[in-house]
Design a protein around this motif. Structure first.
Motif, PDB file in Angstrom:
ATOM      1  N   SER A 152       8.135  -8.893   4.580  1.00 19.85           N
ATOM      2  CA  SER A 152       7.499  -8.090   3.533  1.00 19.85           C
ATOM      3  C   SER A 152       7.168  -6.701   4.059  1.00 19.85           C
ATOM      4  CB  SER A 152       6.213  -8.765   3.059  1.00 19.85           C
ATOM      5  OG  SER A 152       5.283  -8.860   4.129  1.00 19.85           O
ATOM      6  N   LEU A 153       7.010  -5.762   3.116  1.00 14.85           N
ATOM      7  CA  LEU A 153       6.647  -4.385   3.428  1.00 14.85           C
ATOM      8  C   LEU A 153       5.186  -4.168   3.060  1.00 14.85           C
ATOM      9  CD1 LEU A 153       9.901  -2.875   1.954  1.00 14.85           C
ATOM     10  CD2 LEU A 153       9.329  -2.954   4.388  1.00 14.85           C
ATOM     11  N   VAL A 154       4.408  -3.684   4.024  1.00 18.94           N
ATOM     12  CA  VAL A 154       2.967  -3.545   3.806  1.00 18.94           C
ATOM     13  C   VAL A 154       2.497  -2.209   4.386  1.00 18.94           C
ATOM     14  CG1 VAL A 154       2.561  -6.046   3.855  1.00 18.94           C
ATOM     15  CG2 VAL A 154       2.477  -4.744   5.987  1.00 18.94           C
ATOM     16  N   GLY A 155       1.208  -1.962   4.256  1.00 15.27           N
ATOM     17  CA  GLY A 155       0.634  -0.775   4.871  1.00 15.27           C
ATOM     18  C   GLY A 155       0.474   0.399   3.908  1.00 15.27           C
ATOM     19  N   PRO A 156       0.040   1.570   4.410  1.00 12.10           N
ATOM     20  CA  PRO A 156      -0.284   2.728   3.568  1.00 12.10           C
ATOM     21  C   PRO A 156       0.860   3.198   2.685  1.00 12.10           C
ATOM     22  CG  PRO A 156      -1.113   3.043   5.789  1.00 12.10           C
ATOM     23  CD  PRO A 156      -0.282   1.809   5.842  1.00 12.10           C
ATOM     24  N   ILE A 157       2.092   3.187   3.190  1.00 15.26           N
ATOM     25  CA  ILE A 157       3.221   3.668   2.378  1.00 15.26           C
ATOM     26  C   ILE A 157       3.442   2.746   1.178  1.00 15.26           C
ATOM     27  CG2 ILE A 157       5.720   4.065   2.352  1.00 15.26           C
ATOM     28  CD1 ILE A 157       5.482   4.956   5.274  1.00 15.26           C
ATOM     29  N   ALA A 158       3.434   1.434   1.421  1.00 12.65           N
ATOM     30  CA  ALA A 158       3.597   0.472   0.323  1.00 12.65           C
ATOM     31  C   ALA A 158       2.474   0.627  -0.695  1.00 12.65           C
ATOM     32  CB  ALA A 158       3.631  -0.949   0.883  1.00 12.65           C
ATOM     33  N   GLU A 159       1.263   0.787  -0.202  1.00 14.15           N
ATOM     34  CA  GLU A 159       0.114   0.920  -1.098  1.00 14.15           C
ATOM     35  C   GLU A 159       0.190   2.208  -1.917  1.00 14.15           C
ATOM     36  OE1 GLU A 159      -3.298   0.502   1.446  1.00 14.15           O
ATOM     37  OE2 GLU A 159      -2.509  -1.364   2.300  1.00 14.15           O
ATOM     38  N   GLN A 160       0.591   3.298  -1.294  1.00 11.66           N
ATOM     39  CA  GLN A 160       0.712   4.573  -2.001  1.00 11.66           C
ATOM     40  C   GLN A 160       1.764   4.479  -3.105  1.00 11.66           C
ATOM     41  OE1 GLN A 160       1.487   7.892   0.561  1.00 11.66           O
ATOM     42  NE2 GLN A 160       1.715   9.358  -1.101  1.00 11.66           N
ATOM     43  N   THR A 161       2.881   3.834  -2.809  1.00 15.19           N
ATOM     44  CA  THR A 161       3.925   3.663  -3.820  1.00 15.19           C
ATOM     45  C   THR A 161       3.405   2.886  -5.021  1.00 15.19           C
ATOM     46  OG1 THR A 161       5.669   3.690  -2.138  1.00 15.19           O
ATOM     47  CG2 THR A 161       6.227   2.720  -4.274  1.00 15.19           C
ATOM     48  N   LEU A 162       2.714   1.792  -4.756  1.00 15.17           N
ATOM     49  CA  LEU A 162       2.193   0.957  -5.844  1.00 15.17           C
ATOM     50  C   LEU A 162       1.195   1.724  -6.711  1.00 15.17           C
ATOM     51  CD1 LEU A 162       1.806  -2.433  -3.954  1.00 15.17           C
ATOM     52  CD2 LEU A 162       3.336  -1.973  -5.868  1.00 15.17           C
ATOM     53  N   ARG A 163       0.365   2.549  -6.096  1.00 14.91           N
ATOM     54  CA  ARG A 163      -0.629   3.308  -6.863  1.00 14.91           C
ATOM     55  C   ARG A 163       0.020   4.317  -7.816  1.00 14.91           C
ATOM     56  NH1 ARG A 163      -3.418   3.387  -1.691  1.00 14.91           N
ATOM     57  NH2 ARG A 163      -5.241   1.988  -1.790  1.00 14.91           N
ATOM     58  N   SER A 164       1.272   4.666  -7.548  1.00 16.64           N
ATOM     59  CA  SER A 164       1.952   5.661  -8.379  1.00 16.64           C
ATOM     60  C   SER A 164       2.773   5.033  -9.507  1.00 16.64           C
ATOM     61  CB  SER A 164       2.875   6.519  -7.506  1.00 16.64           C
ATOM     62  OG  SER A 164       3.984   5.765  -7.031  1.00 16.64           O
ATOM     63  N   LEU A 165       2.772   3.707  -9.598  1.00 14.80           N
ATOM     64  CA  LEU A 165       3.633   3.016 -10.556  1.00 14.80           C
ATOM     65  C   LEU A 165       2.820   2.141 -11.499  1.00 14.80           C
ATOM     66  CD1 LEU A 165       6.418   1.907  -8.051  1.00 14.80           C
ATOM     67  CD2 LEU A 165       6.554   3.784  -9.698  1.00 14.80           C
ATOM     68  N   ASN A 166       3.493   1.706 -12.561  1.00 13.39           N
ATOM     69  CA  ASN A 166       2.888   0.790 -13.528  1.00 13.39           C
ATOM     70  C   ASN A 166       3.887  -0.308 -13.851  1.00 13.39           C
ATOM     71  OD1 ASN A 166       0.292   2.253 -14.311  1.00 13.39           O
ATOM     72  ND2 ASN A 166       1.823   3.834 -14.700  1.00 13.39           N
ATOM     73  N   ALA A 167       3.373  -1.483 -14.173  1.00 11.26           N
ATOM     74  CA  ALA A 167       4.225  -2.619 -14.560  1.00 11.26           C
ATOM     75  C   ALA A 167       3.564  -3.347 -15.711  1.00 11.26           C
ATOM     76  CB  ALA A 167       4.414  -3.564 -13.371  1.00 11.26           C
ATOM     77  N   ASN A 168       4.380  -4.006 -16.520  1.00 10.85           N
ATOM     78  CA  ASN A 168       3.742  -4.769 -17.588  1.00 10.85           C
ATOM     79  C   ASN A 168       3.493  -6.228 -17.196  1.00 10.85           C
ATOM     80  OD1 ASN A 168       6.674  -4.686 -17.917  1.00 10.85           O
ATOM     81  ND2 ASN A 168       6.384  -5.935 -19.743  1.00 10.85           N
ATOM     82  N   LYS A 169       4.151  -6.695 -16.118  1.00  9.33           N
ATOM     83  CA  LYS A 169       3.906  -8.065 -15.673  1.00  9.33           C
ATOM     84  C   LYS A 169       3.942  -8.140 -14.142  1.00  9.33           C
ATOM     85  CE  LYS A 169       5.865  -9.933 -19.914  1.00  9.33           C
ATOM     86  NZ  LYS A 169       7.025 -10.595 -20.575  1.00  9.33           N
TER      87      LYS A 169
END
Length: 254
Positions: A152-169
């Motif tokens: 799995s990919l974890v850490g600040p880069i993964a977290e920053q990417t997730l904060r910039s996106l949206n999902a419906n599920k």
């Protein structure tokens, strides 16, 4: 059979039966008892079992970070049944965020039946599974630091990417579930990624097969208030089922 495959099967048997015997394993795999003892010694060093006289017993420490290859064979049939049920809730055009669990991987294997799906994931295995369906499935990797143990990919880069996106599920699994303490994970970095996945999704589909029930790991990732569906493979006691439904969470038995 390769040694890693044999150890995977030993762990699957341990998860099912809680204990194994050296003579029975040697006969089953058609190898010497000494070979089996070496397998058990290696698995014990990883914290997955405790050797006993003539065999081994499962170590039920829910904070042990179990390698992906062993998790991937634990209750595999139950996870497949859950995936078959959950895929019915996925619609063409959905944007999904999926964690690096082996349960989510089973759902990913069925996504080829859908159209115009976008998948956001931190799972190397899911990325690999979906890469051949680029005409119908758009895959967005979170990036980040690779954890070899979990792929799995974890850490600040993964977290920053997730904060910039949206999902419906969101399709998420956990290490343990307890009515009072909620859903938990054994690794802090994995837990943080799962928390963010839950935050960016409109609906949360939590996979908790029977091996996760009534267990608590190190880090909280969600409460019942944070999820919309729980998918599991065995019927819960009425008291637990009622407590979950009181939180307006739908239970899907698979």
């Amino acid at each position: 059979m390769l040694a890693i495959e044999r150890r995977q099967k030993i762990m699957a048997m341990l998860n099912e039966n809680k204990s194994v015997l050296v003579p029975e394993l040697a006969k089953l795999f058609n190898v010497t008892e000494e070979t089996i003892r070496r397998d058990l010694e290696k698995l014990e060093k990883e914290g997955l079992l405790k050797r006993t006289y003539g065999g081994a017993v499962l170590v039920e420490n829910y904070n042990v970070d179990i390698p992906f290859e062993f998790r991937n064979v634990t209750n595999i049939e139950g996870k497949k049944q859950i995936a078959l049920s959950l895929i019915k809730y996925i619609e063409d055009g959905d944007t999904l965020v999926m964690d690096s669990s082996t349960s989510a991987l089973q759902v990913a294997k069925l996504l080829k039946t859908k159209k115009k799906i976008t998948v956001i994931t931190n799972s190397e295995q899911i990325i690999d599974e979906l890469k051949v369906f680029e005409d119908t499935i758009k895959v967005i990797s979170t990036g980040g630091t690779l954890r070899n143990k979990s792929l799995s990919l974890v850490g600040p880069i993964a977290e920053q990417t997730l904060r910039s996106l949206n999902a419906n599920k969101a399709i998420i699994s956990c290490k343990g579930f307890d009515i009072e303490k909620g859903f938990t994970e054994s690794n802090e970095l994995e837990a943080q990624v799962k928390k963010l996945m839950i935050e960016i999704a409109d609906k949360v589909y939590m996979i908790a097969d029977h091996t996760k029930m009534n267990k608590t790991a190190l880090v909280n990732i969600a409460t019942l208030d944070d999820v919309d569906f729980i998918f599991t493979d065995k019927i819960l006691p009425p008291s637990q089922e009622n407590a979950i439904r009181e939180k307006n969470v739908e239970i899907v038995y698979c």
